[in-house]
Design an enzyme around this catalytic site. Structure first.
Site, PDB file in Angstrom:
ATOM      1  N   ASN A  36       1.302  -1.384   0.191  1.00 53.19           N
ATOM      2  CA  ASN A  36      -0.205   0.196   0.362  1.00 53.19           C
ATOM      3  C   ASN A  36       0.859   1.126   0.057  1.00 53.19           C
ATOM      4  O   ASN A  36       1.647   1.336   0.721  1.00 53.19           O
ATOM      5  CB  ASN A  36      -0.389   0.579   1.094  1.00 53.19           C
ATOM      6  CG  ASN A  36      -1.965   1.136   1.075  1.00 53.19           C
ATOM      7  OD1 ASN A  36      -3.339   0.396  -0.006  1.00 53.19           O
ATOM      8  ND2 ASN A  36      -1.392   2.263   1.991  1.00 53.19           N
ATOM      9  N   ASP A  95      -4.471  22.609   9.137  1.00 52.61           N
ATOM     10  CA  ASP A  95      -5.703  21.359   8.347  1.00 52.61           C
ATOM     11  C   ASP A  95      -5.472  21.869   7.061  1.00 52.61           C
ATOM     12  O   ASP A  95      -6.240  22.846   6.324  1.00 52.61           O
ATOM     13  CB  ASP A  95      -6.017  20.587   9.119  1.00 52.61           C
ATOM     14  CG  ASP A  95      -5.183  18.405   8.558  1.00 52.61           C
ATOM     15  OD1 ASP A  95      -5.134  18.452   7.556  1.00 52.61           O
ATOM     16  OD2 ASP A  95      -5.463  17.565   9.270  1.00 52.61           O
ATOM     17  N   GLU A 145      -1.430   0.575  -5.639  1.00 50.24           N
ATOM     18  CA  GLU A 145      -0.471   2.260  -6.442  1.00 50.24           C
ATOM     19  C   GLU A 145       0.679   2.297  -7.289  1.00 50.24           C
ATOM     20  O   GLU A 145       0.115   3.390  -7.743  1.00 50.24           O
ATOM     21  CB  GLU A 145      -0.557   3.173  -4.532  1.00 50.24           C
ATOM     22  CG  GLU A 145      -1.526   3.857  -4.021  1.00 50.24           C
ATOM     23  CD  GLU A 145      -2.536   3.043  -2.765  1.00 50.24           C
ATOM     24  OE1 GLU A 145      -1.572   1.943  -2.978  1.00 50.24           O
ATOM     25  OE2 GLU A 145      -3.490   3.017  -2.366  1.00 50.24           O
ATOM     26  N   TYR A 166      -0.153   9.841   4.035  1.00 51.43           N
ATOM     27  CA  TYR A 166       0.220   9.932   5.163  1.00 51.43           C
ATOM     28  C   TYR A 166       1.427  11.186   6.503  1.00 51.43           C
ATOM     29  O   TYR A 166       1.977  10.647   5.962  1.00 51.43           O
ATOM     30  CB  TYR A 166       0.584   8.887   6.421  1.00 51.43           C
ATOM     31  CG  TYR A 166      -0.266   8.311   5.221  1.00 51.43           C
ATOM     32  CD1 TYR A 166      -2.274   8.009   4.872  1.00 51.43           C
ATOM     33  CD2 TYR A 166       0.540   6.785   5.314  1.00 51.43           C
ATOM     34  CE1 TYR A 166      -2.424   6.783   4.650  1.00 51.43           C
ATOM     35  CE2 TYR A 166      -0.762   5.296   4.502  1.00 51.43           C
ATOM     36  CZ  TYR A 166      -2.186   5.914   3.758  1.00 51.43           C
ATOM     37  OH  TYR A 166      -2.184   4.421   3.614  1.00 51.43           O
ATOM     38  N   ARG A 167       0.874  12.111   6.393  1.00 48.53           N
ATOM     39  CA  ARG A 167       1.495  13.401   6.908  1.00 48.53           C
ATOM     40  C   ARG A 167       2.708  13.095   8.008  1.00 48.53           C
ATOM     41  O   ARG A 167       2.010  12.067   9.571  1.00 48.53           O
ATOM     42  CB  ARG A 167       0.887  14.643   6.846  1.00 48.53           C
ATOM     43  CG  ARG A 167       0.007  14.611   8.315  1.00 48.53           C
ATOM     44  CD  ARG A 167      -0.462  16.235   9.329  1.00 48.53           C
ATOM     45  NE  ARG A 167      -0.682  15.570  10.613  1.00 48.53           N
ATOM     46  CZ  ARG A 167      -2.250  15.353  10.268  1.00 48.53           C
ATOM     47  NH1 ARG A 167      -2.717  16.347   9.428  1.00 48.53           N
ATOM     48  NH2 ARG A 167      -2.807  15.853  11.687  1.00 48.53           N
ATOM     49  N   TRP A 187      -1.666   8.011   9.707  1.00 47.54           N
ATOM     50  CA  TRP A 187      -2.557   7.187   8.984  1.00 47.54           C
ATOM     51  C   TRP A 187      -3.910   6.635  10.080  1.00 47.54           C
ATOM     52  O   TRP A 187      -4.096   6.630  10.743  1.00 47.54           O
ATOM     53  CB  TRP A 187      -1.959   6.138   8.223  1.00 47.54           C
ATOM     54  CG  TRP A 187      -1.385   5.260   9.430  1.00 47.54           C
ATOM     55  CD1 TRP A 187      -1.779   4.578  10.720  1.00 47.54           C
ATOM     56  CD2 TRP A 187       0.073   4.486   9.764  1.00 47.54           C
ATOM     57  NE1 TRP A 187      -0.539   3.971  11.253  1.00 47.54           N
ATOM     58  CE2 TRP A 187       0.108   3.358  10.048  1.00 47.54           C
ATOM     59  CE3 TRP A 187       0.528   4.073   8.113  1.00 47.54           C
ATOM     60  CZ2 TRP A 187       1.300   3.226  10.333  1.00 47.54           C
ATOM     61  CZ3 TRP A 187       2.123   3.783   8.027  1.00 47.54           C
ATOM     62  CH2 TRP A 187       2.071   2.793   9.392  1.00 47.54           C
TER      63      TRP A 187
HETATM   64  C1  LIG Z   1      -1.509  16.786   0.876  1.00 48.17           C
HETATM   65  C2  LIG Z   1      -2.359  15.442   1.304  1.00 48.17           C
HETATM   66  C3  LIG Z   1      -1.786  15.267   2.362  1.00 48.17           C
HETATM   67  C4  LIG Z   1      -2.731  14.676   3.024  1.00 48.17           C
HETATM   68  N1  LIG Z   1      -2.596  13.023   4.842  1.00 48.17           N
HETATM   69  C5  LIG Z   1      -3.185  12.639   5.127  1.00 48.17           C
HETATM   70  C6  LIG Z   1      -2.792  12.398   6.126  1.00 48.17           C
HETATM   71  O1  LIG Z   1      -2.340  12.540   7.113  1.00 48.17           O
HETATM   72  N2  LIG Z   1      -3.514  11.242   6.511  1.00 48.17           N
HETATM   73  C7  LIG Z   1      -4.328  10.570   6.663  1.00 48.17           C
HETATM   74  O2  LIG Z   1      -4.613   9.192   6.316  1.00 48.17           O
HETATM   75  N3  LIG Z   1      -4.682  11.150   4.739  1.00 48.17           N
HETATM   76  C8  LIG Z   1      -3.844  12.095   4.862  1.00 48.17           C
HETATM   77  N4  LIG Z   1      -4.445  12.426   3.544  1.00 48.17           N
HETATM   78  C9  LIG Z   1      -5.286  11.956   1.894  1.00 48.17           C
HETATM   79  C10 LIG Z   1      -5.134  10.323   1.262  1.00 48.17           C
HETATM   80  O3  LIG Z   1      -3.176  10.101   0.683  1.00 48.17           O
HETATM   81  C11 LIG Z   1      -5.806   9.538   0.924  1.00 48.17           C
HETATM   82  O4  LIG Z   1      -7.008   9.353   1.773  1.00 48.17           O
HETATM   83  C12 LIG Z   1      -5.682   8.445  -0.061  1.00 48.17           C
HETATM   84  O5  LIG Z   1      -6.417   7.630  -0.761  1.00 48.17           O
HETATM   85  C13 LIG Z   1      -4.702   7.295   1.197  1.00 48.17           C
HETATM   86  O6  LIG Z   1      -4.200   6.357   0.788  1.00 48.17           O
HETATM   87  P1  LIG Z   1      -5.275   4.922   1.104  1.00 48.17           P
HETATM   88  O7  LIG Z   1      -6.266   4.677   0.656  1.00 48.17           O
HETATM   89  O8  LIG Z   1      -3.969   4.053   0.619  1.00 48.17           O
HETATM   90  O9  LIG Z   1      -5.537   5.063   2.976  1.00 48.17           O
HETATM   91  C14 LIG Z   1      -4.091  13.833   2.098  1.00 48.17           C
HETATM   92  C15 LIG Z   1      -2.997  13.821   0.771  1.00 48.17           C
HETATM   93  C16 LIG Z   1      -2.539  14.966   0.600  1.00 48.17           C
HETATM   94  C17 LIG Z   1      -3.091  15.689  -0.408  1.00 48.17           C
HETATM   95 MN   LIG Z   2      -4.586   1.978  -1.116  1.00 45.20          MN
END
Ligand SMILES: Cc1cc2nc3c(=O)[nH]c(=O)nc-3n(C[C@H](O)[C@H](O)[C@H](O)COP(=O)(O)O)c2cc1C
Ligand SMILES: [Mn+2]
Length: 510
Positions: free
Chosen positions: A197, A311, A262, A201-202, A215
């Site tokens: 995966n 945020d 991904e 996630y910041r 996450w």
């Molecule tokens: C700039 C930016 C920052 C993000 N930060 C977070 C974060 O801190 N935590 C989080 O869960 N998702 C964050 N997201 C959203 C996730 O990247 C997004 O939901 C992604 O689909 C997660 O991947 P996954 O589906 O494999 O879990 C962020 C998106 C962007 C564009």
């Molecule tokens: Mn995913």
């Protein structure tokens, strides 16, 4: 053709796939890495180099915020206080750059390209299809390719040499709990299936080798974390890539179904495999051409206070317990570039990425719900607060059926407000949408309220991640919906008058 970058498209014969014909181009010249993308932006006049010395503490945010508010250029800060590493930011901060990033000339092209890949019938049809992909030689060039040596490992730092303080990590907003890595591609593997995966996630930097790992509850890596904890695992290997070619970066934010890799998606979208290399200290693979890689692990039992963080909702997210990332090694290219973004009150860079997501998920939604003509998530709705959907309404309750469908569809489940309009209304035309919906709605009758999971960043919900959603049915009401009065026609000028006036128009001096 986008200035400064050419995308040759040699068309291969059509590939027949599971009874369906899809047009598939041979690999175009995908950006190899972040540097090629930066060069393309610079050639297109979309990037400004900043030579003034600025601080990564708040100053880069203030400059970037002013620029992104007017959809201005990408910025390359070459002289950052406290670090030798330059910062590149706002790379996808307007529609033109987003298209240069995705190597498209129009979003229709993007929708079409992904239409096939994202074939819905979730989960079985989709997954079965992915399983079949390896059989197809023509598509082999979309699978990740594993390489033995990689630019991202030109410099390897381990043990006492690991120092996140050497990176120009931004402290974005005054009340932030510290510096945050804002554009990380977080690589993990499912503890059960070993499937990869990648999510963005910041990461709050706590000290030279420890960060937060944000996450959120509903995300794929959080589910892996839960599973690892239940299985009694001591450590979850995690690697983080910072700075890669734009589609690889984009793939990390795409709300893909959990079973989709991904990096396979990225390979498909960029029409060329992502090259991956095994990490130095764990078994994960990361993009070989990444600028910087952080390798390490998360202890599933450990949590630490994370935040506050200014945020993308435009509000501060308060301190909450999150996973902790222990960095064992930092590897990087010679003279690496640090890629960042800032989030805050919209419009910001993430709004443009959100639009690209909207455009690639439209075909998924349309296949699931063919009555959907178009949809839009305005930036002010910060992804999860508002979705406007235009439908071809055919029967009583049709708008409500769509609402419930969306609330059951992947990360669209977060959508707090869904507004449904008839298909002659363009959901991107917010003036017309407001006019239409406000006229058509009898509030007591046309609001659908439901409880469900809510984005964890929503500060208004009664509980963390749980609260109410509203659907507003702005469509023309039918007799079968209990509407027995006469629904009026919309005002339109007659066609013959319009053409007469069209002919007269040039002589009117108006
Ligand atoms: C700039 C930016 C920052 C993000 N930060 C977070 C974060 O801190 N935590 C989080 O869960 N998702 C964050 N997201 C959203 C996730 O990247 C997004 O939901 C992604 O689909 C997660 O991947 P996954 O589906 O494999 O879990 C962020 C998106 C962007 C564009
Ligand atoms: Mn995913």
């Amino acid at each position: 053709m986008v200035a400064g970058h050419s995308f040759p498209r040699r068309s291969l014969p059509l590939v027949i796939l599971i009874g369906r014909t899809i047009p598939y181009d041979s690999p175009a010249m995908a950006y190899k890495d972040l540097r090629e993308f930066i060069a393309a932006l610079e050639n297109a006049g979309e990037l400004v180099r900043i030579k003034e010395r600025v601080s990564p503490k708040l100053e880069i945010t203030e400059i970037t915020d002013r620029v992104s508010k007017k959809f201005g250029p990408a910025l390359l800060f070459e002289n950052v206080e406290g670090s030798d590493v330059p910062v590149v930011i706002n790379l996808m901060g307007n529609e033109r750059r987003m298209k240069i990033a995705l190597e498209i000339e129009s979003y229709d092209e993007w929708t079409e390209r992904l239409d096939f890949f994202l074939e819905p019938r979730i989960p079985t049809g989709l997954i079965d299809k992915i399983k079949m992909l390896p059989a197809l030689g023509e598509l082999a060039n979309v699978f990740p390719k594993y390489v033995d040596s990689a630019p991202c490992q030109e410099v390897v730092l381990k043990g006492a040499d690991v120092d996140l303080g050497k990176l120009p990590v931004l402290t974005c907003w005054p009340e932030d709990g510290g510096p945050f890595i804002t554009f990380p591609l977080v690589f993990t593997k499912d503890p059960k299936s070993a499937k990869r995966n990648v999510g963005m996630y910041r990461m709050q930097v706590y000290d030279r080798n420890t960060t937060g790992m944000h996450w959120q509850l509903h995300k794929d890596a959080a589910r892996q974390h839960q599973d690892a904890e239940a299985m009694g695992k001591q450590r979850i290997p995690v690697s983080v890539a910072i700075g890669a070619d734009p589609i690889t970066c984009f793939a990390a934010i795409c709300p893909l179904p959990p079973d989709i890799d991904e990096m396979l998606f990225a390979g498909y979208a960029r029409k060329e495999s992502v090259r991956l290399v095994k990490c130095v200290t764990n078994d994960l693979e990361v993009p070989a051409n990444a600028e910087i890689v952080l390798e390490g692990w998360v202890d599933p039992a450990e949590r630490r206070a994370e935040g506050p963080f200014g945020d993308h909702t435009g509000f501060y997210t308060p301190v909450e317990p999150y996973a902790v990332f222990h960095v064992e090694a930092i590897t990087h290219r010679r003279s690496p570039i640090y890629m960042a973004t800032i989030v805050g009150k919209p419009p910001q860079e993430d709004g443009h990425m959100g639009f690209a997501i909207e455009r690639c998920f439209l075909p998924i939604m349309k296949k699931q719900f063919p009555e959907i003509a178009d949809m839009h998530m305005p930036m002010e709705g910060v992804f999860h607060n508002l979705m406007i959907i235009a439908i071809k309404k055919r029967y009583p309750g049709h708008a409500r059926k769509i609402m419930h469908g969306i609330w059951g569809l992947g990360q669209a489940m977060f959508t707090k407000t869904i507004v449904i309009v008839d298909d002659h209304v363009d959901p991107h035309d917010l003036r017309t949408v407001s006019w239409y919906v406000l006229n058509n709605v009898d509030p007591e009758r046309d609001m659908e309220m439901v409880m469900g999971p809510i984005d964890v960043l929503d500060h208004s919900s009664r509980a963390f991640g749980y609260g109410s959603h509203v659907g507003i049915d702005g469509t023309k009401k039918l007799e079968g919906e209990g509407f027995t009065r006469v629904w009026p026609d919309e005002i339109e000028m007659s066609g013959d008058v319009k053409s007469r006036i069209d002919a007269l128009w040039p002589r009117l001096g108006l």
